[in-house]
Design a protein around this motif. Structure first.
Motif, PDB file in Angstrom:
ATOM      1  N   MET A 224       0.814  -1.215   0.000  1.00 14.49           N
ATOM      2  CA  MET A 224       0.000   0.000   0.000  1.00 14.49           C
ATOM      3  C   MET A 224       0.853   1.274   0.000  1.00 14.49           C
ATOM      4  SD  MET A 224      -3.270  -0.061   2.489  1.00 14.49           S
ATOM      5  CE  MET A 224      -3.304   1.716   2.669  1.00 14.49           C
ATOM      6  N   TYR A 225       2.061   1.152   0.559  1.00 13.40           N
ATOM      7  CA  TYR A 225       2.865   2.361   0.712  1.00 13.40           C
ATOM      8  C   TYR A 225       4.055   2.350  -0.237  1.00 13.40           C
ATOM      9  CZ  TYR A 225       0.138   2.179   4.957  1.00 13.40           C
ATOM     10  OH  TYR A 225      -0.892   2.082   5.835  1.00 13.40           O
ATOM     11  N   ALA A 226       4.213   3.443  -0.963  1.00 14.84           N
ATOM     12  CA  ALA A 226       5.319   3.533  -1.913  1.00 14.84           C
ATOM     13  C   ALA A 226       6.533   4.199  -1.278  1.00 14.84           C
ATOM     14  CB  ALA A 226       4.890   4.313  -3.144  1.00 14.84           C
ATOM     15  N   SER A 227       6.299   4.983  -0.209  1.00 11.41           N
ATOM     16  CA  SER A 227       7.435   5.616   0.456  1.00 11.41           C
ATOM     17  C   SER A 227       7.152   5.728   1.955  1.00 11.41           C
ATOM     18  CB  SER A 227       7.688   7.012  -0.110  1.00 11.41           C
ATOM     19  OG  SER A 227       6.755   7.915   0.444  1.00 11.41           O
ATOM     20  N   GLN A 230       4.546   8.108   3.203  1.00 12.16           N
ATOM     21  CA  GLN A 230       3.129   7.778   3.037  1.00 12.16           C
ATOM     22  C   GLN A 230       2.564   6.980   4.214  1.00 12.16           C
ATOM     23  OE1 GLN A 230       2.606   5.780  -0.690  1.00 12.16           O
ATOM     24  NE2 GLN A 230       3.179   7.595  -1.895  1.00 12.16           N
ATOM     25  N   VAL A 231       3.444   6.439   5.048  1.00 16.18           N
ATOM     26  CA  VAL A 231       2.971   5.621   6.170  1.00 16.18           C
ATOM     27  C   VAL A 231       2.519   6.559   7.296  1.00 16.18           C
ATOM     28  CG1 VAL A 231       3.560   3.820   7.828  1.00 16.18           C
ATOM     29  CG2 VAL A 231       4.634   3.824   5.562  1.00 16.18           C
ATOM     30  N   PRO A 232       1.223   6.536   7.633  1.00 19.64           N
ATOM     31  CA  PRO A 232       0.788   7.403   8.736  1.00 19.64           C
ATOM     32  C   PRO A 232       1.413   6.951  10.058  1.00 19.64           C
ATOM     33  CG  PRO A 232      -1.094   6.417   7.559  1.00 19.64           C
ATOM     34  CD  PRO A 232       0.135   5.707   7.111  1.00 19.64           C
ATOM     35  N   ASP A 233       1.670   7.914  10.936  1.00 21.66           N
ATOM     36  CA  ASP A 233       2.306   7.597  12.221  1.00 21.66           C
ATOM     37  C   ASP A 233       1.559   6.491  12.971  1.00 21.66           C
ATOM     38  OD1 ASP A 233       4.083   9.550  11.644  1.00 21.66           O
ATOM     39  OD2 ASP A 233       3.274  11.039  13.055  1.00 21.66           O
ATOM     40  N   HIS A 234       0.227   6.543  12.921  1.00 22.28           N
ATOM     41  CA  HIS A 234      -0.524   5.612  13.766  1.00 22.28           C
ATOM     42  C   HIS A 234      -0.517   4.185  13.242  1.00 22.28           C
ATOM     43  CE1 HIS A 234      -3.796   6.760  10.915  1.00 22.28           C
ATOM     44  NE2 HIS A 234      -4.183   5.511  11.114  1.00 22.28           N
ATOM     45  N   LYS A 235       0.076   3.965  12.078  1.00 22.40           N
ATOM     46  CA  LYS A 235       0.134   2.595  11.556  1.00 22.40           C
ATOM     47  C   LYS A 235       1.290   1.795  12.159  1.00 22.40           C
ATOM     48  CE  LYS A 235      -3.352   2.611   8.658  1.00 22.40           C
ATOM     49  NZ  LYS A 235      -4.523   1.760   8.890  1.00 22.40           N
ATOM     50  N   VAL A 236       2.207   2.453  12.824  1.00 26.41           N
ATOM     51  CA  VAL A 236       3.320   1.723  13.456  1.00 26.41           C
ATOM     52  C   VAL A 236       3.359   2.017  14.952  1.00 26.41           C
ATOM     53  CG1 VAL A 236       4.779   1.607  11.403  1.00 26.41           C
ATOM     54  CG2 VAL A 236       4.926   3.595  12.903  1.00 26.41           C
ATOM     55  N   LYS A 237       3.977   1.115  15.701  1.00 29.11           N
ATOM     56  CA  LYS A 237       4.163   1.306  17.132  1.00 29.11           C
ATOM     57  C   LYS A 237       5.656   1.371  17.415  1.00 29.11           C
ATOM     58  CE  LYS A 237       1.442   1.070  20.182  1.00 29.11           C
ATOM     59  NZ  LYS A 237       0.475   1.993  20.780  1.00 29.11           N
TER      60      LYS A 237
END
Ligand SMILES: [Zn+2]
Lengths: 404, 244
Positions: A224-227, A230-237
């Motif tokens: 889903m993410y090309a860079s 593009q990854v929103p902060d809340h998608k990772v811990k």
């Protein structure tokens, strides 16, 4: 729990991670929360909204924005979500009271239209919306106006010139309302100041490297993410977020139902200062617990814990009038150092000491304990001592006993 | 004066507390009789991550008494769990006090003499040694002979010279002076004066063993001859601390 198979936790780190997952907001509910405040936002911005001309913007603040939300003790699906509703007006357009009412009217009509059982509650600063379905959210909505100019001026006047010129932070400042103030009903320049987005920027800066690494990892596994951007902060811990969640749960169980417990913003601020890019929850907890106390200014006397994005504001300002708050913070810190140390230092990963079970709550632990690998073929522990001695010798740290 | 000492003690207490925080969860520290007393279970923890998950290497019940003059004064350590036999061969006196290290050697050969370094160094080494001795019969880091001979071994190591009491004492006498006397005979016995011989080595040695430390070491070595009862000035200090 997202753990699929039982008996798979085979290290301290894996156990801590499982505890965090048990107290964290589940991904599905996190998404529901985001959908819900987006839905409020659309309502405020609809064609016949009374505040549409002010281009209302709604966004999260506090632990939901920082990624440090936890379940209440008891592990029910109940979450406090703090939101800000900013109208692009000025203090000439509104009194605190008229801003509060203008936003309030729309929130009330939203509640009515969507069949809320309870009317939105008119708090000191916020409107509270209570959802009463299976996802039990309490949404606190804070009416606000942009306040960048005044914020910059205030920082300059108090000598914090570098912070004042940091546009990324200062442009996020807001003015908020407070029912208890004398000028609540009159046009005034003197509104309480806040900057939750600025605080989040500071918090992010404490862990920028690790956050990027985590995003990189996710990006590599998700098409889903090309860079990374593009990854929103809340998608990772991150381990900093996870360690703070553990500390907050420890606090909540220690002060369950009691007053004057240490407040989250103090724990978060001291944790942010103490963090040194550790990559595991274990190392992060150690670093936070050992260093947090050192970031309290004047711990013996009138203590200061400055807001990192508004140093005139003292997060510990209540400690003076209520010394119990300070004592409770120090008591909590000492107990947390011991409870987490007892598990992570004194015990093997399988044997969780009662002290830690209690402070995470037995309920939560009962979900985690069955996942712990019961026993592996334990290596001859005796050799660990000799291995350690060899390490000490190789580092030139040996010392010999002697008798006078 | 009392206020100064009170402040020193409070500072030492908070240093000790920050050292044991998290890393020694079974120890606690308080101020008692003008000393910082650490009591409880001392944990020997592996520095190897894959070993750490199996818990501590060993634990010993201890009482550690820090004087506010740390690190000038050596902390007094008692083994209170009776897990190790209190015998000379185990480097533990009958009252449980432990002979952790030759203090002057540790002070002069380590640039970091903080409480943290003491916990990570001599204290951990001593109890790790005890643990290994118990299981293998060997002292992993070796041991010094009892009494004067061990002291001489340690000082020889500090001064990087040959094991000869007269020579060690002469070296300590040179180092005890507030400045190097270049016209004295060189301790290497070349027959030349210091200025014309080992001046550079001695200048370097002085940074490791300052004059005050040289005096202490010299007194300590000589105390074995002065007092037949073998009670050094250091023993007297620790005897005074016996009230804890
Ligand atoms: Zn010479």
């Amino acid at each position: 729990m997202t753990q699929k198979n039982s008996n798979q936790l085979n290290s301290h780190e894996a156990v801590l991670k499982a505890i965090v997952e048990a107290i964290d907001i589940p991904k599905s509910l996190d998404q529901i929360a985001r959908d819900r405040y987006a839905s409020i936002g659309r309502w405020l911005d609809r064609d016949n909204s009374g505040i549409r001309q002010f281009d209302p913007e709604i966004y999260p603040q506090g632990s939901f924005l920082l990624g440090t939300v936890i379940r209440p003790v008891g592990d029910a699906d109940e979450f406090d979500i703090d939101l800000v509703c900013t109208l692009k007006g000025t203090k000439n357009d509104f009194t605190m009271s008229s801003l509060k009412v203008s936003v309030g009217e729309e929130i009330k009509s939203y509640a009515k239209k969507n069949g809320f059982i309870k009317e939105p509650e008119d708090g000191r600063r916020c409107w509270t919306l209570e959802y009463s379905d299976k996802a039990n959210f309490h949404m606190d909505i804070l009416p606000a106006l942009p306040n960048a100019e005044q914020y910059r001026l205030m920082l300059e006047e108090s000598g914090h010139t570098i912070l004042a010129t940091d546009e990324k932070i200062s442009e996020k400042a807001i003015a908020i309302t407070d029912k208890t103030l004398d000028n609540f009903d009159i046009y005034s320049d003197d509104w309480p100041v806040s900057n939750p987005k600025g605080f989040a920027i500071w918090f992010k800066s404490c862990q920028a490297n690790v956050l990027n690494e985590r995003k990189q990892l996710l990006m590599e596994s998700d098409v889903m993410y090309a860079s990374v951007d593009q990854v929103p902060d809340h998608k990772v811990k991150t381990p900093l977020q996870q360690a703070i969640q553990l500390l907050k749960r420890h606090r909540d169980s220690m002060f369950d139902g009691k007053e004057n417990k240490p407040i989250s913003v103090i724990i978060t601020t001291l944790a942010g200062h103490s963090y040194n890019n550790e990559t595991t929850i274990t190392e992060t907890l150690r670093s936070l617990l050992k260093n947090m106390g050192g970031f309290i200014i004047n711990p013996e006397g009138e203590s200061w814990i400055p807001n990192p994005v508004n140093p005139i504001e003292n997060f510990a300002d209540k400690w003076k009038e209520t010394p119990e708050k300070k004592q409770n913070f120090l008591k909590w810190l000492e107990k947390a150092q011991r409870d987490f140390g007892l598990y992570l230092v004194s015990n093997n990963y399988r044997d969780i000491p009662e002290e830690l079970k209690e402070s995470i709550t037995q309920e939560t632990m009962s979900n985690v304990l069955p996942l712990i690998v019961a026993s592996v073929s334990t290596p001859a522990i005796i050799s660990f001592g000799e291995a350690e001695a060899a390490t000490i010798i190789s580092k030139g740290g040996a010392t010999k006993p002697w008798r006078k | 004066m009392a206020q100064v000492r009170e402040k020193q003690l409070q500072q030492l207490l908070s240093t000790v507390k920050s050292v044991i925080a998290f890393d020694q969860p079974k120890l606690s520290a308080v101020i008692k009789n003008n000393h910082v007393i650490v009591e409880g279970c001392f944990s020997i923890v592996s520095t190897n991550d894959s070993h750490k998950k199996h818990g501590v290497i060993a634990e010993f019940l201890v009482k550690i008494i820090f004087s506010p003059l740390y690190p000038t004064d050596e902390p007094r350590v008692l083994e209170t769990g009776n897990c190790i036999k209190h015998t000379l061969d185990n480097h533990i006196n009958t009252d449980g006090s432990c002979c952790i290290v030759v203090w002057e050697e540790w002070i002069t050969t380590n640039s970091d003499n903080s409480v943290q370094a003491y916990f990570d160094g001599p204290l951990k080494n001593f109890f790790l040694s005890q643990h290994i001795k118990k299981t293998t019969g060997e002292w992993p880091f070796g041991e010094y002979p009892h009494g004067k001979e061990g002291l001489l071994d340690a000082f020889t190591n500090v001064l990087e010279c040959s094991k000869n009491e007269t020579k060690v004492l002469y070296l300590l006498r040179i180092l005890s002076k507030d400045r190097l006397r270049g016209h004295w005979n060189c301790p290497c016995k070349s027959g030349k004066t210091i200025r014309k011989c080992c001046l550079d080595d001695l200048v370097r040695l002085r940074t490791k063993v300052p004059s005050k430390m040289a005096q202490i070491m010299s007194n300590r070595l000589q105390s074995y001859d002065r007092k037949k009862g073998n009670i050094s000035s250091h023993d007297k200090i620790t005897a005074k601390q016996g009230q804890f």
